[in-house]
Design an enzyme around this catalytic site. Structure first.
Site, PDB file in Angstrom:
ATOM      1  CD  GLU A   1      -2.657   1.394   2.494  1.00 24.85           C
ATOM      2  OE1 GLU A   1      -3.815   1.830   2.397  1.00 24.85           O
ATOM      3  OE2 GLU A   1      -2.121   1.092   3.591  1.00 24.85           O
TER       4      GLU A   1
ATOM      5  CD1 TRP B   1      -6.205   1.210  -0.203  1.00 28.23           C
ATOM      6  CD2 TRP B   1      -7.858   2.713  -0.196  1.00 28.23           C
ATOM      7  NE1 TRP B   1      -5.766   2.290   0.508  1.00 28.23           N
ATOM      8  CE2 TRP B   1      -6.763   3.237   0.534  1.00 28.23           C
ATOM      9  CE3 TRP B   1      -9.006   3.486  -0.323  1.00 28.23           C
ATOM     10  CZ2 TRP B   1      -6.792   4.493   1.129  1.00 28.23           C
ATOM     11  CZ3 TRP B   1      -9.043   4.737   0.272  1.00 28.23           C
ATOM     12  CH2 TRP B   1      -7.941   5.222   0.981  1.00 28.23           C
TER      13      TRP B   1
ATOM     14  CE1 TYR C   1      -4.071   9.019   3.771  1.00 32.70           C
ATOM     15  CE2 TYR C   1      -5.504   7.464   2.637  1.00 32.70           C
ATOM     16  CZ  TYR C   1      -5.155   8.158   3.785  1.00 32.70           C
ATOM     17  OH  TYR C   1      -5.876   8.001   4.924  1.00 32.70           O
TER      18      TYR C   1
ATOM     19  CB  CYS D   1      -7.300   8.285   8.416  1.00 28.55           C
ATOM     20  SG  CYS D   1      -9.002   7.880   7.958  1.00 28.55           S
TER      21      CYS D   1
ATOM     22  NE  ARG E   1      -9.660  12.533   8.152  1.00 28.12           N
ATOM     23  CZ  ARG E   1     -10.732  11.771   8.279  1.00 28.12           C
ATOM     24  NH1 ARG E   1     -11.511  11.856   9.351  1.00 28.12           N
ATOM     25  NH2 ARG E   1     -11.065  10.904   7.330  1.00 28.12           N
TER      26      ARG E   1
ATOM     27  CG  ASP F   1     -10.413   0.952  12.863  1.00 26.97           C
ATOM     28  OD1 ASP F   1     -10.379   0.466  14.010  1.00 26.97           O
ATOM     29  OD2 ASP F   1     -10.875   0.344  11.877  1.00 26.97           O
TER      30      ASP F   1
END
Length: 296
Positions: free
Chosen positions: A52, A74, A116, A178, A198, A201
């Site tokens: 990733e 994803w 991203y 995130c 921000r 999980d």
């Protein structure tokens, strides 16, 4: 994780699942001994995480390359959009098979928007034309290339930063970033980093987030002839989903083991030249994996 689960605020969330959350948490990890923070209270499949990161660094925004490598992390977002839009009810395997086999289908349904990698490598830039209008530069601003240049040539700068939080384009992203802002600091020939996240999980995402941020720090240090220092993780909304009770309670009952070690098989010509085979993780002895659902 224990504090969030036992004393976190009960909150509703975008997915409708519900969470327990704390706000404004910090952790520090020392990378100077060659260790890499991969969780040991459950098995983390670190190769998909590394793939990733390499996908981010490529600037790609389509899941096809990930799916071709067996990386599914994803897929849920474009799959949900496809099923809602088309009225079909494809499962993940059938959807991914179409993504791999049909380039046109992948171009339409595998695109995640300017997530991203698109922001890291192609942050939008507009230039004036002769008629007084502005047109978008298709290459944009390569934040990663500029970061490497800055680390090499201006090590004391306080501007070694890249971010994915492009306010103008959040609406077009499958998921707003995130892990959104990274900053770097050089002292005594050691490279350290802060990751500001921000939303985190803790049950599923954090394991990938901290590993990838640490791996990127090590890659940058190698490319810039620096030693690894610290990675500081700053989490804003740090949450656990209510339907992750089994995962949380199982992890909390286990005794952590030492972090593994990361070495490199080679030094590529630049930060964009790494391959999965370049990452050598040794001494990883985790407890078994724990399955848990992803909230989409």
């Amino acid at each position: 994780m224990r504090r969030v689960w036992t004393s976190g605020a009960e909150r509703d969330d975008r997915t409708g699942t519900g969470t327990r959350a704390l706000f404004g948490e910090t952790m520090r990890f020392d990378l100077s001994d060659g260790s890499i923070p991969i969780l040991t209270t459950k098995r983390v499949f670190w190769k998909p995480a590394a793939r990733e990161l390499l996908w981010f660094l490529s600037g790609d925004r389509n899941i096809r390359r990930l799916v071709e490598q067996g990386v599914h992390i994803w897929t849920d977002w474009p799959l949900a959009k496809f099923n809602a839009t088309s009225g079909e009810t494809l499962d993940r395997d059938a959807f991914e098979a179409r993504i791999v086999d049909d380039a046109d289908f992948a171009a339409r349904w595998g695109d995640l928007g300017p997530v991203y990698g698109a922001q890291w490598r192609h942050w939008p830039r507009y230039t004036a034309t002769n008629d007084g209008l502005y047109q978008r530069d298709p290459s944009g601003i390569d934040q990663i290339a500029e970061l490497v240049h800055g680390l090499r040539h201006n090590p004391s700068s306080r501007r070694h930063i890249f971010t994915g939080w492009n306010v103008a384009e959040l609406i077009d992203m499958a998921l707003p970033p995130c892990h959104m802002t990274y900053q770097y600091f050089i002292s005594d020939n050691r490279l350290s980093s802060i990751l500001y996240q921000r939303s985190c999980d803790l049950g599923l995402g954090f394991a990938f987030n901290i590993f990838e941020a640490s791996l990127l720090l090590r890659m940058l240090a190698q490319q810039c002839d620096l030693l690894p220092g610290e990675i500081i993780w700053m989490g804003a909304d740090c949450h656990l989903y209510r339907n992750h009770a089994h995962l949380v309670e199982t992890q909390l009952a286990r005794t952590p083991r030492p972090f593994p070690r990361l070495d490199f098989a080679r030094r590529p010509a630049d930060i964009f030249g790494y391959a999965i085979e370049d990452f050598l993780v040794t001494g990883y002895d985790p407890h078994p994996a724990i399955a848990a659902p992803v909230a989409v």
